[in-house]
Design a protein around this motif. Structure first.
Motif, PDB file in Angstrom:
ATOM      1  N   GLN A 137      -6.863  -0.389 -11.119  1.00  0.00           N
ATOM      2  CA  GLN A 137      -6.663  -0.393 -12.568  1.00  0.00           C
ATOM      3  C   GLN A 137      -5.374   0.344 -12.937  1.00  0.00           C
ATOM      4  O   GLN A 137      -4.614  -0.106 -13.807  1.00  0.00           O
ATOM      5  CB  GLN A 137      -7.851   0.255 -13.259  1.00  0.00           C
ATOM      6  N   LEU A 138      -5.132   1.468 -12.295  1.00  0.00           N
ATOM      7  CA  LEU A 138      -3.902   2.216 -12.564  1.00  0.00           C
ATOM      8  C   LEU A 138      -2.674   1.379 -12.217  1.00  0.00           C
ATOM      9  O   LEU A 138      -1.649   1.433 -12.912  1.00  0.00           O
ATOM     10  CB  LEU A 138      -3.902   3.523 -11.773  1.00  0.00           C
ATOM     11  N   HIS A 139      -2.785   0.594 -11.171  1.00  0.00           N
ATOM     12  CA  HIS A 139      -1.691  -0.323 -10.827  1.00  0.00           C
ATOM     13  C   HIS A 139      -1.510  -1.374 -11.914  1.00  0.00           C
ATOM     14  O   HIS A 139      -0.377  -1.679 -12.321  1.00  0.00           O
ATOM     15  CB  HIS A 139      -1.972  -0.986  -9.484  1.00  0.00           C
ATOM     16  N   ASP A 140      -2.620  -1.916 -12.396  1.00  0.00           N
ATOM     17  CA  ASP A 140      -2.546  -2.930 -13.452  1.00  0.00           C
ATOM     18  C   ASP A 140      -1.901  -2.370 -14.713  1.00  0.00           C
ATOM     19  O   ASP A 140      -1.262  -3.106 -15.473  1.00  0.00           O
ATOM     20  CB  ASP A 140      -3.944  -3.459 -13.774  1.00  0.00           C
ATOM     21  N   TYR A 141      -2.055  -1.051 -14.939  1.00  0.00           N
ATOM     22  CA  TYR A 141      -1.437  -0.388 -16.090  1.00  0.00           C
ATOM     23  C   TYR A 141       0.003   0.027 -15.819  1.00  0.00           C
ATOM     24  O   TYR A 141       0.664   0.594 -16.693  1.00  0.00           O
ATOM     25  CB  TYR A 141      -2.241   0.853 -16.482  1.00  0.00           C
ATOM     26  N   GLY A 142       0.492  -0.224 -14.608  1.00  0.00           N
ATOM     27  CA  GLY A 142       1.871   0.119 -14.264  1.00  0.00           C
ATOM     28  C   GLY A 142       2.064   1.562 -13.847  1.00  0.00           C
ATOM     29  O   GLY A 142       3.201   2.057 -13.810  1.00  0.00           O
ATOM     30  N   LEU A 143       0.983   2.259 -13.504  1.00  0.00           N
ATOM     31  CA  LEU A 143       1.063   3.678 -13.157  1.00  0.00           C
ATOM     32  C   LEU A 143       0.998   3.927 -11.647  1.00  0.00           C
ATOM     33  O   LEU A 143       1.434   4.974 -11.175  1.00  0.00           O
ATOM     34  CB  LEU A 143      -0.067   4.447 -13.854  1.00  0.00           C
ATOM     35  N   ALA A 144       0.431   2.998 -10.918  1.00  0.00           N
ATOM     36  CA  ALA A 144       0.369   3.106  -9.455  1.00  0.00           C
ATOM     37  C   ALA A 144       1.215   1.988  -8.861  1.00  0.00           C
ATOM     38  O   ALA A 144       1.310   0.892  -9.426  1.00  0.00           O
ATOM     39  CB  ALA A 144      -1.072   2.995  -8.971  1.00  0.00           C
ATOM     40  N   LYS A 145       1.826   2.269  -7.716  1.00  0.00           N
ATOM     41  CA  LYS A 145       2.661   1.259  -7.081  1.00  0.00           C
ATOM     42  C   LYS A 145       2.382   1.203  -5.589  1.00  0.00           C
ATOM     43  O   LYS A 145       1.866   2.147  -4.990  1.00  0.00           O
ATOM     44  CB  LYS A 145       4.143   1.541  -7.317  1.00  0.00           C
ATOM     45  N   SER A 146       2.746   0.079  -5.011  1.00  0.00           N
ATOM     46  CA  SER A 146       2.590  -0.094  -3.569  1.00  0.00           C
ATOM     47  C   SER A 146       3.922  -0.502  -2.954  1.00  0.00           C
ATOM     48  O   SER A 146       4.757  -1.134  -3.599  1.00  0.00           O
ATOM     49  CB  SER A 146       1.541  -1.165  -3.257  1.00  0.00           C
ATOM     50  N   ILE A 147       4.092  -0.133  -1.704  1.00  0.00           N
ATOM     51  CA  ILE A 147       5.222  -0.572  -0.899  1.00  0.00           C
ATOM     52  C   ILE A 147       4.643  -1.368   0.256  1.00  0.00           C
ATOM     53  O   ILE A 147       3.757  -0.882   0.973  1.00  0.00           O
ATOM     54  CB  ILE A 147       6.037   0.619  -0.361  1.00  0.00           C
ATOM     55  N   GLU A 148       5.113  -2.590   0.434  1.00  0.00           N
ATOM     56  CA  GLU A 148       4.611  -3.453   1.491  1.00  0.00           C
ATOM     57  C   GLU A 148       5.649  -3.600   2.601  1.00  0.00           C
ATOM     58  O   GLU A 148       6.854  -3.681   2.328  1.00  0.00           O
ATOM     59  CB  GLU A 148       4.260  -4.846   0.949  1.00  0.00           C
ATOM     60  N   GLY A 155       0.716   4.878  -4.183  1.00  0.00           N
ATOM     61  CA  GLY A 155       0.634   6.173  -4.836  1.00  0.00           C
ATOM     62  C   GLY A 155       0.879   6.039  -6.324  1.00  0.00           C
ATOM     63  O   GLY A 155       1.046   4.931  -6.846  1.00  0.00           O
ATOM     64  N   LEU A 156       0.892   7.174  -6.999  1.00  0.00           N
ATOM     65  CA  LEU A 156       1.120   7.219  -8.437  1.00  0.00           C
ATOM     66  C   LEU A 156       2.529   7.718  -8.731  1.00  0.00           C
ATOM     67  O   LEU A 156       2.985   8.671  -8.110  1.00  0.00           O
ATOM     68  CB  LEU A 156       0.109   8.146  -9.117  1.00  0.00           C
ATOM     69  N   GLN A 157       3.182   7.083  -9.667  1.00  0.00           N
ATOM     70  CA  GLN A 157       4.509   7.492 -10.083  1.00  0.00           C
ATOM     71  C   GLN A 157       4.390   8.279 -11.381  1.00  0.00           C
ATOM     72  O   GLN A 157       3.968   7.750 -12.410  1.00  0.00           O
ATOM     73  CB  GLN A 157       5.399   6.277 -10.299  1.00  0.00           C
ATOM     74  N   ILE A 158       4.741   9.572 -11.329  1.00  0.00           N
ATOM     75  CA  ILE A 158       4.713  10.420 -12.521  1.00  0.00           C
ATOM     76  C   ILE A 158       6.133  10.875 -12.795  1.00  0.00           C
ATOM     77  O   ILE A 158       6.610  11.866 -12.236  1.00  0.00           O
ATOM     78  CB  ILE A 158       3.776  11.623 -12.329  1.00  0.00           C
ATOM     79  N   GLY A 159       6.832  10.110 -13.621  1.00  0.00           N
ATOM     80  CA  GLY A 159       8.230  10.425 -13.877  1.00  0.00           C
ATOM     81  C   GLY A 159       9.040  10.311 -12.597  1.00  0.00           C
ATOM     82  O   GLY A 159       9.065   9.265 -11.948  1.00  0.00           O
ATOM     83  N   SER A 160       9.689  11.395 -12.209  1.00  0.00           N
ATOM     84  CA  SER A 160      10.515  11.390 -10.998  1.00  0.00           C
ATOM     85  C   SER A 160       9.779  11.956  -9.789  1.00  0.00           C
ATOM     86  O   SER A 160      10.387  12.214  -8.755  1.00  0.00           O
ATOM     87  CB  SER A 160      11.797  12.193 -11.239  1.00  0.00           C
TER      88      SER A 160
END
Length: 217
Positions: free
Chosen positions: A122-133, A146-151
């Protein structure tokens, strides 16, 4: 250590709780709102499925400054040979599912429960979590999320089905985001990330960076 109220999303000050062990609170739930709030405070859930949720802010904290990334000669050769290709946010669900299934040294099970995995999706769907493949011959062979919080990027978990895949993905991510990311939170020590330059810093120093980042954001 403080028991959390399931009906109120709040946490104790992580600078005042946790000690060396790092557990600042227990209980509560794994709602998207609570998880997002926790990470902004430097707190993360880590527990055995079926047991009470534990919320952590360890001291010291294991982090990587992108400027201090270490790449061995052998890894540089692998990267230069283009053994792998990389993408971002192309298949978050498969990455997190693979992380859930991955076996860990010294662990008989996984801390990544279905409920927690659903919240991160869900956090990914909201643009707050990202993945690297990480791909090899069009097959997903590694990655992390993981989660991206600013920088500040708060790394959660990684997996690899072939040698060096997760390491290559991590190096690619750091080198591609040097101007965007101030710090990568690795949470707890692993030899894998230490070999790439991650180190322990005092919890107080980590929280200062995180709070300043939140204020700028």
């Amino acid at each position: 250590m403080v028991r959390l109220d399931e009906n109120e999303i709040s946490f104790p000050d992580p600078e005042l709780y946790g000690g060396h062990e790092g557990v600042v609170a227990f209980g509560g739930d794994l709602s998207v709102e609570r998880i997002w709030f926790a990470y902004q405070l430097g707190i993360f859930p880590w527990y055995n499925p079926g047991e009470e949720i534990l919320w952590w802010c360890p001291d010291p904290r294991f982090v990587l400054d992108p400027a201090e990334l270490k790449v061995s000669k052998s890894m540089r050769k692998i990267l230069n040979r283009n053994v792998f290709t990389f993408s971002e946010n192309k298949n978050f669900r498969e990455v997190i599912r693979n992380c859930q299934k991955a076996t860990r040294k010294g662990q008989s099970g996984t801390w990544l429960s279905d409920e927690l995995m659903h919240s991160f999706i869900q956090l990914h769907d909201y643009g707050l979590a990202k993945s690297i493949e990480v791909w090899q011959d069009k097959e997903l062979v590694g990655g992390f999320y993981g989660l991206q919080i600013g920088s500040v990027f708060c790394g959660e978990s990684m997996f690899a089905t072939v040698s060096n895949a997760s390491k290559a993905g991590f190096i690619h991510f750091v080198e591609s985001n040097r101007n965007k990311i101030e710090l990568i939170d690795c949470q707890s020590h692993t030899e894998h990330l230490e070999s790439l330059g991650a180190k322990m810093i005092p919890k107080k120093e980590f929280l200062k960076i995180l709070h300043e980042n939140n204020e700028r954001g």
